[in-house]
Design an enzyme around this catalytic site. Structure first.
Site, PDB file in Angstrom:
ATOM      1  N   LYS A  22     -21.710  -1.512 -21.471  1.00 54.90           N
ATOM      2  CA  LYS A  22     -20.416  -2.217 -21.459  1.00 54.90           C
ATOM      3  C   LYS A  22     -19.257  -1.260 -21.168  1.00 54.90           C
ATOM      4  CE  LYS A  22     -18.189  -3.085 -25.492  1.00 54.90           C
ATOM      5  NZ  LYS A  22     -16.779  -2.641 -25.529  1.00 54.90           N
ATOM      6  N   ASN A  23     -19.219  -0.144 -21.889  1.00 53.89           N
ATOM      7  CA  ASN A  23     -18.048   0.732 -21.767  1.00 53.89           C
ATOM      8  C   ASN A  23     -18.067   1.584 -20.497  1.00 53.89           C
ATOM      9  OD1 ASN A  23     -17.035  -0.376 -24.039  1.00 53.89           O
ATOM     10  ND2 ASN A  23     -17.583   1.314 -25.405  1.00 53.89           N
ATOM     11  N   CYS A 116      -6.010  -4.826 -34.082  1.00 52.19           N
ATOM     12  CA  CYS A 116      -7.444  -4.819 -33.816  1.00 52.19           C
ATOM     13  C   CYS A 116      -8.175  -4.658 -35.144  1.00 52.19           C
ATOM     14  CB  CYS A 116      -7.732  -3.638 -32.891  1.00 52.19           C
ATOM     15  SG  CYS A 116      -9.453  -3.410 -32.523  1.00 52.19           S
ATOM     16  N   ARG A 121      -4.658   0.982 -32.698  1.00 51.25           N
ATOM     17  CA  ARG A 121      -5.161   1.654 -31.499  1.00 51.25           C
ATOM     18  C   ARG A 121      -4.031   1.811 -30.482  1.00 51.25           C
ATOM     19  NH1 ARG A 121     -10.734  -1.270 -30.033  1.00 51.25           N
ATOM     20  NH2 ARG A 121     -10.863   0.433 -28.510  1.00 51.25           N
ATOM     21  N   ASP A 305     -18.998   4.148 -32.667  1.00 52.46           N
ATOM     22  CA  ASP A 305     -19.602   2.850 -32.352  1.00 52.46           C
ATOM     23  C   ASP A 305     -20.996   2.672 -32.975  1.00 52.46           C
ATOM     24  OD1 ASP A 305     -17.377   2.170 -30.936  1.00 52.46           O
ATOM     25  OD2 ASP A 305     -18.233   2.559 -28.962  1.00 52.46           O
ATOM     26  N   ARG A 397     -19.703 -10.237 -27.247  1.00 54.09           N
ATOM     27  CA  ARG A 397     -18.775  -9.456 -26.413  1.00 54.09           C
ATOM     28  C   ARG A 397     -19.481  -8.235 -25.838  1.00 54.09           C
ATOM     29  NH1 ARG A 397     -14.127  -7.053 -29.182  1.00 54.09           N
ATOM     30  NH2 ARG A 397     -14.257  -5.966 -27.219  1.00 54.09           N
TER      31      ARG A 397
HETATM   32  N1  EPU Z   1      -5.578   7.219 -29.550  1.00 51.33           N
HETATM   33  C1  EPU Z   1      -4.228   7.461 -29.680  1.00 51.33           C
HETATM   34  N2  EPU Z   1      -3.424   7.245 -28.591  1.00 51.33           N
HETATM   35  C2  EPU Z   1      -3.921   6.822 -27.393  1.00 51.33           C
HETATM   36  C3  EPU Z   1      -5.288   6.573 -27.273  1.00 51.33           C
HETATM   37  C4  EPU Z   1      -6.106   6.780 -28.376  1.00 51.33           C
HETATM   38  O1  EPU Z   1      -3.755   7.844 -30.733  1.00 51.33           O
HETATM   39  O2  EPU Z   1      -3.126   6.663 -26.458  1.00 51.33           O
HETATM   40  C5  EPU Z   1      -6.470   7.457 -30.692  1.00 51.33           C
HETATM   41  C6  EPU Z   1      -7.148   6.202 -31.207  1.00 51.33           C
HETATM   42  O3  EPU Z   1      -6.355   5.502 -32.115  1.00 51.33           O
HETATM   43  C7  EPU Z   1      -8.399   6.784 -31.837  1.00 51.33           C
HETATM   44  C8  EPU Z   1      -8.750   7.944 -30.917  1.00 51.33           C
HETATM   45  O4  EPU Z   1      -7.555   8.261 -30.249  1.00 51.33           O
HETATM   46  O5  EPU Z   1      -8.104   7.273 -33.100  1.00 51.33           O
HETATM   47  C9  EPU Z   1      -9.827   7.694 -29.906  1.00 51.33           C
HETATM   48  O6  EPU Z   1      -9.595   6.463 -29.234  1.00 51.33           O
HETATM   49  P1  EPU Z   1     -10.029   6.218 -27.726  1.00 51.33           P
HETATM   50  O7  EPU Z   1      -8.811   6.111 -26.899  1.00 51.33           O
HETATM   51  O8  EPU Z   1     -11.051   7.234 -27.320  1.00 51.33           O
HETATM   52  O9  EPU Z   1     -10.700   4.794 -27.821  1.00 51.33           O
HETATM   53  P2  EPU Z   1     -10.680   3.697 -26.677  1.00 51.33           P
HETATM   54  O10 EPU Z   1     -10.670   4.378 -25.374  1.00 51.33           O
HETATM   55  O11 EPU Z   1      -9.647   2.681 -26.982  1.00 51.33           O
HETATM   56  C10 EPU Z   1     -13.269   3.579 -26.375  1.00 51.33           C
HETATM   57  C11 EPU Z   1     -14.322   2.513 -26.448  1.00 51.33           C
HETATM   58  C12 EPU Z   1     -14.501   2.096 -27.903  1.00 51.33           C
HETATM   59  C13 EPU Z   1     -14.920   3.326 -28.713  1.00 51.33           C
HETATM   60  C14 EPU Z   1     -13.870   4.435 -28.553  1.00 51.33           C
HETATM   61  C15 EPU Z   1     -14.249   5.737 -29.227  1.00 51.33           C
HETATM   62  C16 EPU Z   1     -14.121   1.419 -24.315  1.00 51.33           C
HETATM   63  C17 EPU Z   1     -13.764   0.209 -23.545  1.00 51.33           C
HETATM   64  N3  EPU Z   1     -13.927   1.370 -25.636  1.00 51.33           N
HETATM   65  O12 EPU Z   1     -12.078   2.997 -26.898  1.00 51.33           O
HETATM   66  O13 EPU Z   1     -15.552   1.146 -27.928  1.00 51.33           O
HETATM   67  O14 EPU Z   1     -15.036   2.995 -30.074  1.00 51.33           O
HETATM   68  O15 EPU Z   1     -13.673   4.710 -27.142  1.00 51.33           O
HETATM   69  O16 EPU Z   1     -15.445   6.217 -28.733  1.00 51.33           O
HETATM   70  O17 EPU Z   1     -14.611   2.386 -23.749  1.00 51.33           O
HETATM   71  C18 EPU Z   1     -16.753  -0.729 -28.743  1.00 51.33           C
HETATM   72  O18 EPU Z   1     -17.434  -0.679 -27.710  1.00 51.33           O
HETATM   73  O19 EPU Z   1     -17.052  -1.468 -29.714  1.00 51.33           O
HETATM   74  C19 EPU Z   1     -15.558   0.097 -28.835  1.00 51.33           C
HETATM   75  C20 EPU Z   1     -14.597  -0.138 -29.732  1.00 51.33           C
END
Ligand code: EPU
Length: 418
Positions: A22-23, A116, A121, A305, A397
């Site tokens: 998915k990701n 969320c 996030r 995850d 999802r």
């Molecule tokens: N963060 C910030 N600012 C930002 C972006 C992130 O503070 O601008 C923080 C977040 O709050 C968190 C950390 O950085 O504490 C890491 O977040 P990240 O941005 O890596 O998460 P994401 O990109 O929103 C993806 C996956 C998630 C997975 C996370 C962590 C996708 C579509 N989603 O989310 O997947 O948990 O990386 O590995 O790739 C899931 O599949 O169930 C899922 C939630």
């Protein structure tokens, strides 16, 4: 609405196959905005999130067709640059269209994702990266409104490791003039899969999979032809936990052992037997599960995850386990449901202290988010008696027919109307 019903304690045995990630597929779909043609992608899982991304691309003007794992995205007709709240609120990964829309139109309006179930996030790092590359970004009426005049490659230093943030900047920088260097880039395999897909479109990206990614901008990208999405390491990991419960014996096909290092290491410490066999992993549970401590970290650390699923094993392990959630400190909604099944879990800050009990018992429980819902299904498999998991739209999802896959290896699991 449907619920999943499980009669627990069955020993699972047999073979089960993992689908596309998915990701990985979601950012690759967003990458199609960067070109003007018919993109074909294979090994695409049939998930609600994939359907939502198709709807979003269609809202932008694209034509999408999905049949049996094959996805066509014709991006030649994309003529709009607004990602509306209605779609973004159902899937946060919608934010991945931000970079590609700025690249294509020099402007974008993307709804800010709201709250969320796994905690706050923010997307400040995405916005910081866009600004550094030459985009002016305002937050107006709940939308990120971006306008670019001249986009130019430069160094983008992230304050923390962000998966979709890294992907958004990689997408935009692929067609920016000059060289962009992302510092503190996320190293997740899904980032590498996106880089591979972009390179096949004609991008010049080096270093994906390390924390420094260098992108040399090109003037245009061509369509993706028959790209096969990587296997879903979180689905594989979830099935590995199913194999470790109830003294089961599962052969998990179509997965990449090298993506599952942190989880495998921890499972071995619990006493679970694991063997790599080409693209398959055999997982055998032993009657005695040892408690272990673990903390979630960016890749190659233990994935957030998989935190909720691994917790199920600790609920019935011998001894006490401390689980620390460093990525999303509030990602513990599943613990209240698990307590209803007799699990002994206390939350202390961003840690859960789990004292293993000899047995958990079936109960009516409610899913709160995607990975939590997978953990509740696993809890149902290992709990004595009947478990009913409601709100399973969260599960659909991100897991393709998890109930049918588990049923095929001996689980007593089915769907009922609520
Ligand atoms: N963060 C910030 N600012 C930002 C972006 C992130 O503070 O601008 C923080 C977040 O709050 C968190 C950390 O950085 O504490 C890491 O977040 P990240 O941005 O890596 O998460 P994401 O990109 O929103 C993806 C996956 C998630 C997975 C996370 C962590 C996708 C579509 N989603 O989310 O997947 O948990 O990386 O590995 O790739 C899931 O599949 O169930 C899922 C939630």
């Amino acid at each position: 609405m449907e619920k999943i019903v499980i009669e627990g304690k069955n020993r699972l045995s047999g073979e089960v196959s993992v689908g596309g990630a998915k990701n990985a597929v979601l950012p690759i779909m967003a990458a199609c905005i960067l070109n003007d043609g018919e993109n074909t992608i294979s090994n695409v899982p049939d998930l609600a999130d994939v359907r939502t991304m198709m709807k979003l691309l269609e809202t932008l003007g694209a034509r999408c067709e999905y049949t049996d794992g094959e996805l066509l995205v014709d991006s030649s007709t994309i003529n709009r640059y607004k990602a509306p709240y209605d779609l973004v609120k159902t899937m946060r990964a919608s934010v991945l269209v931000l970079g590609p829309l700025v690249a294509r139109f020099k402007k974008a309006e993307v709804s800010l994702p709201g709250g969320c179930a796994i905690g706050e996030r923010p997307i400040d790092q995405h916005i910081k990266g866009l600004r550094i590359l030459g985009t002016s970004v305002q937050l107006e009426d709940g939308y990120v409104s971006a306008v670019a005049e001249k986009l130019e490659g430069t160094t983008v230093p992230f304050d923390l490791s962000t998966v979709t943030g890294t992907e958004n900047i990689m997408l935009l920088a692929s067609v920016c003039e000059g060289e962009t260097v992302i510092l503190n880039a996320a190293c997740e395999p899904e980032v590498v899969d996106l880089a591979n897909a972009l390179n096949l479109m004609g991008a010049r990206i080096e270093g994906a999979g390390t924390d420094i990614i260098t992108i040399t901008g090109v003037s245009s990208l061509g369509p993706l032809e028959g790209y096969s999405v990587m296997p879903d390491r979180i689905e594989a990991g979830t099935l590995m936990i199913a194999g470790a419960l109830n003294e089961s014996d599962l052969l998990i096909r179509n997965c990449r052992f090298e993506h599952l290092g942190a989880l495998t290491g921890k499972l071995l410490q619990t006493g679970t037997k694991i063997e790599k066999n080409g693209n398959s992993i055999r997982v055998r549970g032993t009657g005695e599960i040892k408690s272990i401590d673990f903390s979630t970290l960016p890749y190659p650390g233990f994935p957030t995850d998989m935190q909720a699923q691994m917790m199920i094993l600790m609920c019935v392990a011998d001894g006490m386990s401390v689980i620390t959630e460093n990525i999303f400190p509030q990602r513990f909604m599943h613990t209240a449901e698990l307590r209803r099944m007799g699990a002994d879990i206390k939350l202390v800050g961003n840690s859960a202290v789990v004292r293993g009990v000899p047995e958990i018992r079936g109960a009516p429980i409610m899913a709160s988010d995607l990975r939590a819902s997978a953990s509740l299904v696993l809890a149902g498999l290992c709990g004595a008696g009947r478990t009913e998991v409601s709100r399973i739209y969260h599960l659909d999802r991100g897991y393709e027919k998890l109930d049918e896959k588990l049923q095929s290896v001996g689980a007593s699991i089915w769907r009922e109307k609520e």
